[in-house]
Write an enzyme that holds these catalytic residues in place. Structure first.
Site, PDB file in Angstrom:
ATOM      1  N   ASP A 151       2.536  -2.547   1.924  1.00  0.00           N
ATOM      2  CA  ASP A 151       2.319  -3.948   2.265  1.00  0.00           C
ATOM      3  C   ASP A 151       1.566  -4.624   1.111  1.00  0.00           C
ATOM      4  OD1 ASP A 151       1.876  -6.319   3.977  1.00  0.00           O
ATOM      5  OD2 ASP A 151      -0.199  -5.600   4.002  1.00  0.00           O
ATOM      6  N   ILE A 152       1.647  -5.950   1.031  1.00  0.00           N
ATOM      7  CA  ILE A 152       0.966  -6.654  -0.055  1.00  0.00           C
ATOM      8  C   ILE A 152      -0.392  -7.219   0.376  1.00  0.00           C
ATOM      9  CG2 ILE A 152       1.062  -8.629  -1.615  1.00  0.00           C
ATOM     10  CD1 ILE A 152       4.029  -8.207  -1.907  1.00  0.00           C
ATOM     11  N   THR A 210       6.833  -6.486   2.601  1.00  0.00           N
ATOM     12  CA  THR A 210       5.981  -7.635   2.888  1.00  0.00           C
ATOM     13  C   THR A 210       6.650  -8.648   3.810  1.00  0.00           C
ATOM     14  OG1 THR A 210       4.821  -9.487   1.826  1.00  0.00           O
ATOM     15  CG2 THR A 210       6.843  -8.739   0.781  1.00  0.00           C
ATOM     16  N   GLY A 211       5.824  -9.493   4.402  1.00  0.00           N
ATOM     17  CA  GLY A 211       6.361 -10.602   5.176  1.00  0.00           C
ATOM     18  C   GLY A 211       6.753 -11.762   4.280  1.00  0.00           C
ATOM     19  N   LYS A 260       9.713  -3.918   9.406  1.00  0.00           N
ATOM     20  CA  LYS A 260       9.443  -3.109   8.221  1.00  0.00           C
ATOM     21  C   LYS A 260       9.843  -1.652   8.461  1.00  0.00           C
ATOM     22  CE  LYS A 260       5.655  -5.851   6.226  1.00  0.00           C
ATOM     23  NZ  LYS A 260       4.284  -5.807   5.672  1.00  0.00           N
TER      24      LYS A 260
END
Length: 271
Positions: free
Chosen positions: A9-10, A43-44, A197
């Site tokens: 994830d970022i 990521t979103g 994800k």
């Protein structure tokens, strides 16, 4: 366990609260990649909000991949070729926009190129999202949102306390028809039911001929839960939500203390 694929994830994970990648994290990712491990940002954010990080980490070469829109899109970073895409229909848009109006919550919709909002008074959180992911914002009435717009996801955005009240009022049937995830205290995301994800991680692993047991996922927020749960090793950041900690296999340091580097060093580079 021989880890061959790592999804990271970022926000709150890869980068610090000041939106930088520490040198320790850069070194760990570079070393893992040199050893043949697939490092994939999950990521979103839409792609424009990820490009600079991909470049900084040298994850934009042939054979590299990225997962964006919380699993709504999986693609090759060098060519842009899409491996999987799960978007929303125009009918979905109309229904969700109507619900947002009933709940009196700000809403925006995101395509590959732009953020759209039908709120005449544009939410500061929409402005924040546009700045964060480097995408333009356009005001459009519902009638101007035509069927040719390829919407990947929609978001309820508002002050955290009010958004919590809104989430509690979302009809239960929406959980059956969409993937609903809260990615931050002020973002509640509405995605295609197949988009997550976790599903993206598994789809990419299958494409690469990698077993789920040979994957590791690192995250901090509830929109990371699905990949934390399906990965061979699910890693919760030190700053992770309670739900992520409970679902994880192990926990690492927080994002401001190079937790991603620690996880890679402990479970990928050390054989």
């Amino acid at each position: 366990m021989n880890i061959k694929l790592v999804t990271i994830d970022i926000d709150g994970t890869l980068i610090t609260d000041n939106h930088v990648i520490t040198e320790d994290v850069k070194r760990a990712i570079a070393t893992a990649k040199e050893q043949g491990v697939k490092i994939v940002l999950a990521t979103g954010r839409p792609l424009p909000g990820v490009v600079d990080y991909l470049k900084e980490l040298n994850l934009n070469e042939v054979g590299d991949y990225v997962i964006t829109y919380n699993g709504g899109l999986v693609q090759e970073t060098a060519t842009g070729k899409e491996l999987a895409r799960f978007g929303l229909t125009h009918e979905d848009y109309l229904e969700i926009d109507l619900l947002a109006r009933k709940l009196n919550v700000h809403l925006h919709s995101i395509t590959n190129e732009r953020i759209y909002t039908s709120n005449r008074d544009i939410s500061p959180y929409t402005v924040h999202e546009a700045y964060l992911v480097k995408m333009p914002v356009s005001y459009r009435t519902q009638e101007e949102m035509t069927k040719d717009l390829d919407i990947v996801k929609m978001m309820f955005i508002d002050d955290p306390e009010f958004l919590s009240e809104v989430i509690a009022k979302v009809p239960k049937e929406y959980n059956e028809r969409y993937n609903l995830v809260q990615s931050s205290p002020f973002y509640y995301e509405i995605l295609n039911k197949k988009a997550s994800k976790g599903a993206a991680l598994l789809a990419l692993a299958e494409h690469l001929g990698i077993q789920a047991s040979e994957t590791m996922a690192i995250g901090d927020a509830d929109n990371d839960l699905s990949m934390i749960e399906v990965a061979g090793i699910g890693v919760a950041m030190g700053n992770a939500t309670e739900n992520v900690v409970k679902a994880s296999t192990v926990q690492t340091a927080c994002n401001n203390e190079s937790g991603v580097a620690r996880a890679i060093e402990d479970y990928v580079l050390k054989k």
